[in-house]
Design an enzyme around this catalytic site. Structure first.
Site, PDB file in Angstrom:
ATOM      1  N   TYR A   8      -3.206   2.045 -23.106  1.00 51.37           N
ATOM      2  CA  TYR A   8      -2.236   3.134 -23.229  1.00 51.37           C
ATOM      3  C   TYR A   8      -0.812   2.594 -23.064  1.00 51.37           C
ATOM      4  O   TYR A   8       0.084   2.906 -23.859  1.00 51.37           O
ATOM      5  CB  TYR A   8      -2.541   4.189 -22.171  1.00 51.37           C
ATOM      6  CG  TYR A   8      -1.538   5.311 -22.056  1.00 51.37           C
ATOM      7  CD1 TYR A   8      -1.579   6.408 -22.907  1.00 51.37           C
ATOM      8  CD2 TYR A   8      -0.555   5.297 -21.057  1.00 51.37           C
ATOM      9  CE1 TYR A   8      -0.681   7.449 -22.781  1.00 51.37           C
ATOM     10  CE2 TYR A   8       0.348   6.334 -20.927  1.00 51.37           C
ATOM     11  CZ  TYR A   8       0.284   7.409 -21.795  1.00 51.37           C
ATOM     12  OH  TYR A   8       1.190   8.438 -21.659  1.00 51.37           O
ATOM     13  N   SER A  47       6.732   6.390 -22.366  1.00 49.88           N
ATOM     14  CA  SER A  47       6.296   6.551 -20.982  1.00 49.88           C
ATOM     15  C   SER A  47       6.909   5.468 -20.106  1.00 49.88           C
ATOM     16  O   SER A  47       7.295   4.390 -20.592  1.00 49.88           O
ATOM     17  CB  SER A  47       4.768   6.448 -20.903  1.00 49.88           C
ATOM     18  OG  SER A  47       4.312   6.363 -19.573  1.00 49.88           O
TER      19      SER A  47
END
Length: 295
Positions: A203, A190
Site C-alpha cells: 500500500y 498518504s
C-alpha cells in the site's frame, strides 16, 4: 463549520484512543464503528466555493470519500460517486446527504481495477453532467500483513496496485478530454508515501507512486489550465481500518495530536484544492497528518 464556532483544542476535538477492538470483513461498514466516524453531517457549512461544479469522487460511499462528497455538495457541486456492489447501502447514505444539500447525486457501481469500467464511468459522468470539473481519485485498497513481504500474496499485491494506481491512471486518461480549463484533479496519497509502515508495504509503495504521478501530471497539464494536486492524510478513522487492521485499539495514537483524524477533517483540503482559491496551486501535496513531519 459554523462561522461562530469558537477555537477548539485539536487534541481533544474528537475521540482519542484507546478504542474498542473491532473487526469487520472488507470493505467494512460505517454503522458498527465505535466511535462513529464524523463526515461533517452536522458541522460542514458551505460557502458556494464550488457552485455548479460537476465532480466525480471514487470510493465515495464512506470514509474520506463520503466526507468529500458531502462537502462538495454543500459548496454547490453535483457529485457522481462510485462504490463496489457490497457497498451499495453505504453509497445510498452518501447520495442522501448530497441530495439533502440540494445537489444532484449519481451513484455508480464501478470496480476501478478494470479499464473498461473506468471508461464507462467517465462516459456516465459526461452523459449525466456534460463535463467533469473535478476528478477526485480517492478509492483505495489496503490489507495489513504484520508478517511483512513474505505474507503479501501475488493476488493481494495485484489488487493493491490495480486499485490504487491503475484505476487512477485510467480515470485520468479517460476524463481529461472532458475536463475544461479551470478544472482540477485531486488524488489521495498518504503519510505512508513518506513514512511507510512495514505491515503496509505494498500500500505504501502505491502511495509513493501517487505523489510522483501527481507532480508529473501537473506539469503536463499546466498549460491546459488544469491543476493536479493530492492530499496526504495521516491516520483517518474510516471503515477500512477495522476491515484491514488487526488492532484498532490504539489506531492514530502515534500522531503528534494523539488521535486519528475524522473524515470531516480531510474534506476541507479537497474543497480548497478544487476551488478557485487554489488557482496558483498545482503539483502540490497537501499534508494532513496530524503533525507528523514530512519532507
Amino acid at each position: 463549520m459554523p462561522d461562530t464556532e469558537p477555537p477548539q483544542d485539536p487534541t481533544q476535538r474528537y475521540p482519542r484512543p484507546e478504542f474498542p477492538q473491532q473487526e469487520q470483513e472488507h470493505p467494512g461498514r460505517t454503522a458498527p464503528m465505535d466511535p462513529p466516524p464524523d463526515h461533517g453531517e452536522d458541522s460542514y457549512r458551505g460557502h458556494g466555493l464550488l457552485l455548479d461544479r460537476k465532480a466525480v469522487v471514487t470510493g465515495g460511499d464512506s470514509g474520506i470519500g463520503r466526507a468529500v462528497a458531502l462537502a462538495f455538495a454543500r459548496e454547490g457541486a453535483d457529485v457522481l460517486l462510485t462504490f463496489l456492489p457490497e457497498e451499495e447501502r453505504e453509497a445510498e447514505e452518501t447520495a442522501r446527504l448530497v441530495e439533502q444539500a440540494g445537489r444532484r447525486a449519481v451513484s455508480v457501481v464501478c470496480d476501478i481495477r478494470e479499464e473498461r469500467e473506468c471508461r464507462a464511468l467517465v462516459e456516465k459522468a459526461v452523459s449525466e453532467f456534460g463535463r467533469i470539473d473535478v476528478l477526485v481519485n480517492n478509492a483505495a485498497y489496503q490489507m495489513s500483513q504484520p508478517d511483512g513481504i513474505a505474507a503479501i500474496s501475488t493476488s493481494q499485491f495485484d489488487r493493491v496496485v490495480r486499485t490504487n494506481l491503475y484505476g487512477m491512471f485510467w480515470l485520468c486518461k479517460a476524463a481529461l478530454p472532458h475536463i475544461p480549463a479551470g478544472g482540477s484533479i485531486i488524488n489521495t496519497t498518504s503519510v505512508q508515501a513518506y513514512k511507510p509502515s512495514p505491515h503496509l508495504l505494498d500500500y505504501a509503495m502505491t502511495k509513493g507512486a501517487i505523489v510522483t504521478f501527481t507532480q508529473g501530471l501537473a506539469q503536463m497539464l499546466a498549460s491546459d489550465g488544469i491543476r493536479v494536486n493530492a492530499v496526504a492524510p495521516g491516520p483517518v478513522w474510516t471503515p477500512l481500518i477495522p476491515a484491514t487492521m488487526p488492532d484498532t485499539t490504539e489506531f492514530g495514537k502515534q500522531s503528534p495530536l494523539g488521535r486519528p483524524a475524522q473524515p470531516a477533517e480531510m474534506a476541507p483540503a479537497y474543497v480548497f484544492l478544487a476551488s478557485p482559491n487554489a488557482s496558483f496551486i498545482t503539483g502540490e501535496i497537501m499534508n494532513a497528518t496530524g503533525g507528523t513531519p514530512l519532507p
